[in-house]
Design a protein around this motif. Sequence first.
Motif, PDB file in Angstrom:
ATOM      1  N   THR A 161       0.865  -1.184   0.000  1.00 40.53           N
ATOM      2  CA  THR A 161       0.000   0.000   0.000  1.00 40.53           C
ATOM      3  C   THR A 161       0.901   1.234   0.000  1.00 40.53           C
ATOM      4  OG1 THR A 161      -0.005   0.136   2.405  1.00 40.53           O
ATOM      5  CG2 THR A 161      -1.782  -1.157   1.376  1.00 40.53           C
ATOM      6  N   MET A 162       0.287   2.392  -0.220  1.00 40.82           N
ATOM      7  CA  MET A 162       1.085   3.621  -0.179  1.00 40.82           C
ATOM      8  C   MET A 162       1.739   3.764   1.192  1.00 40.82           C
ATOM      9  SD  MET A 162      -0.639   6.678  -2.342  1.00 40.82           S
ATOM     10  CE  MET A 162       0.924   7.513  -2.503  1.00 40.82           C
ATOM     11  N   LEU A 163       0.974   3.437   2.240  1.00 38.39           N
ATOM     12  CA  LEU A 163       1.522   3.587   3.597  1.00 38.39           C
ATOM     13  C   LEU A 163       2.717   2.665   3.813  1.00 38.39           C
ATOM     14  CD1 LEU A 163       1.280   4.929   6.371  1.00 38.39           C
ATOM     15  CD2 LEU A 163      -0.259   3.073   7.054  1.00 38.39           C
ATOM     16  N   SER A 164       2.574   1.412   3.407  1.00 38.49           N
ATOM     17  CA  SER A 164       3.678   0.471   3.656  1.00 38.49           C
ATOM     18  C   SER A 164       4.917   0.879   2.857  1.00 38.49           C
ATOM     19  CB  SER A 164       3.249  -0.971   3.341  1.00 38.49           C
ATOM     20  OG  SER A 164       3.091  -1.161   1.941  1.00 38.49           O
ATOM     21  N   GLU A 165       4.720   1.402   1.649  1.00 36.98           N
ATOM     22  CA  GLU A 165       5.873   1.812   0.848  1.00 36.98           C
ATOM     23  C   GLU A 165       6.484   3.129   1.337  1.00 36.98           C
ATOM     24  OE1 GLU A 165       6.844  -0.992  -0.362  1.00 36.98           O
ATOM     25  OE2 GLU A 165       7.368  -0.126  -2.307  1.00 36.98           O
ATOM     26  N   LEU A 166       5.644   4.036   1.825  1.00 39.87           N
ATOM     27  CA  LEU A 166       6.190   5.270   2.415  1.00 39.87           C
ATOM     28  C   LEU A 166       7.095   4.925   3.589  1.00 39.87           C
ATOM     29  CD1 LEU A 166       3.039   7.616   2.417  1.00 39.87           C
ATOM     30  CD2 LEU A 166       5.231   8.127   1.316  1.00 39.87           C
TER      31      LEU A 166
END
Length: 505
Positions: free
Chosen positions: A224-229
Amino acid sequence: MASRFQSALRFPTGRSYPALKPSKPHSGRILGQRRFSISPRWQIRTKEMNEDLLKSLKINQGRLMQDIHHTCQWGTGERWGDAPTETGMTRLALSDTDKEARDWFKSTTEALGCKTTVDSMGNIFAVRPGLRNDKPPTFVGSHLDTQPTGGRYDGILGVTAGVEMLKTLADNWIETEYPVGVVNWTNEEGARFPLSMVASGVWAGSIPQETAHNTREVYPGTATMLSELKRIGYLGETTASYESIPMAAHFELHIEQGPLLEMSNKKIGVVKGVQAYKWFTTTVKGRDTHTGTTDLKSRADALLVAAKMILHSHRLATANSALASTGILNLKPGSTNTVPGDVTFSLDIRAPQDSTVEKMKKLVVADFPKIAAGEDVLGSNDACTFGLPCSVSITEDFDSPATTFHPDCIDSVSKAANSVLGPNSHNLVMDMVSGAGHDSVYANKRCPTSMIFVPCREGVSHNPREFCKEEDCALGAQVLMQSVLRFDRMRDERRISWKQEPYTL
Ligand SMILES: [Zn+2]
């Protein structure tokens, strides 16, 4: 003193400024706020720059191109020519290569005296202090992420031109009245995480952060965007919001991504807004029947009806100076010897004015059922056999109203373009409306905004062969910098609230 003044004002061209008197010493209060305290007192304030000075201040074309191509070492894509720089780009948002480009942006701007802030969407804001740092900065912004088969200019030009602006201001000891900044917006493309302009959307308060953070990468990935951020170390502590990081204005330089500038031999597009669009899904229901045993009169051919509708939408677009496009078409059952009884297709309608898109919608909603019922609409039945009626349903999936950029920003860009291009500028500058969405659409919801377009070869983008001539990249960067300086000079004379939506024009 005079000779130091002259040398401080020397530009790469080797020319000196026309005679200008050094500033009188500023009051202690203002001096106390100066960031560049080691600079001599006679450095130039933007307010002291007359038209000649603005015109003489040049960005460095070679250095700009070097930065563009230097950053393209991270995520280099498909090769299309023999030269080292003749490749596309594959730098998906929040990938390892995106991290490397981000690290470059952060360290480069910090080395130029900027303070950088990373927000909770991974947007990176680099701010160069001005004389009055109690007010929000004037920003330049774009994106470093690319399409999977993208080019070297879409987004990248806008960010590197911002960096080149910072370098030119530093070289020439220009002191702006207010801070100026450069922002790299996360995942503008919506290619890896399928929500385009998502991070500027969160900043503007138009997209909930939770929705953005939970957006999953396209199949087959699961991140997800969060996990990649988190993974690449770009989940900042500052909340992504116009309230925590306000902007006085947002200027964006971008390749046109269309053929109009090139076709008309223009160099700069002054972008006044972004066109409106609506997306629809149309479902046509007929009857599955055998192709060999069912004569033409006895068919309820859903695909034939859908084809008439798609042709009709094109005719309506032609008559109303709009655009109508179908990009998705599904039919069932999908067999060579069965007349399809169930068809759905997408319809994307665009026009510069909301009223035109609304008119197109009314016409489509009125005419499609007539076509389904077998009525002739603008010759839709010419030379056809009258068959059985079908039913139709139309749903509106997405609505993006027209964006009108701010007159003060448009004015800054327009004056900058005319100054940079000189006496022949009326032949080289064109007012435009953007056909595609950009981060500037969301920025415009919270601060005065406008864009600058430069031509790209054959209007092609989202393609490895995407190309913008070096001189055009440089002209765009020159207009961008001058727009920011012009806006900086006029800020005192205007009253803008950047927190309102919509702000008052
Ligand atoms: Zn872009």
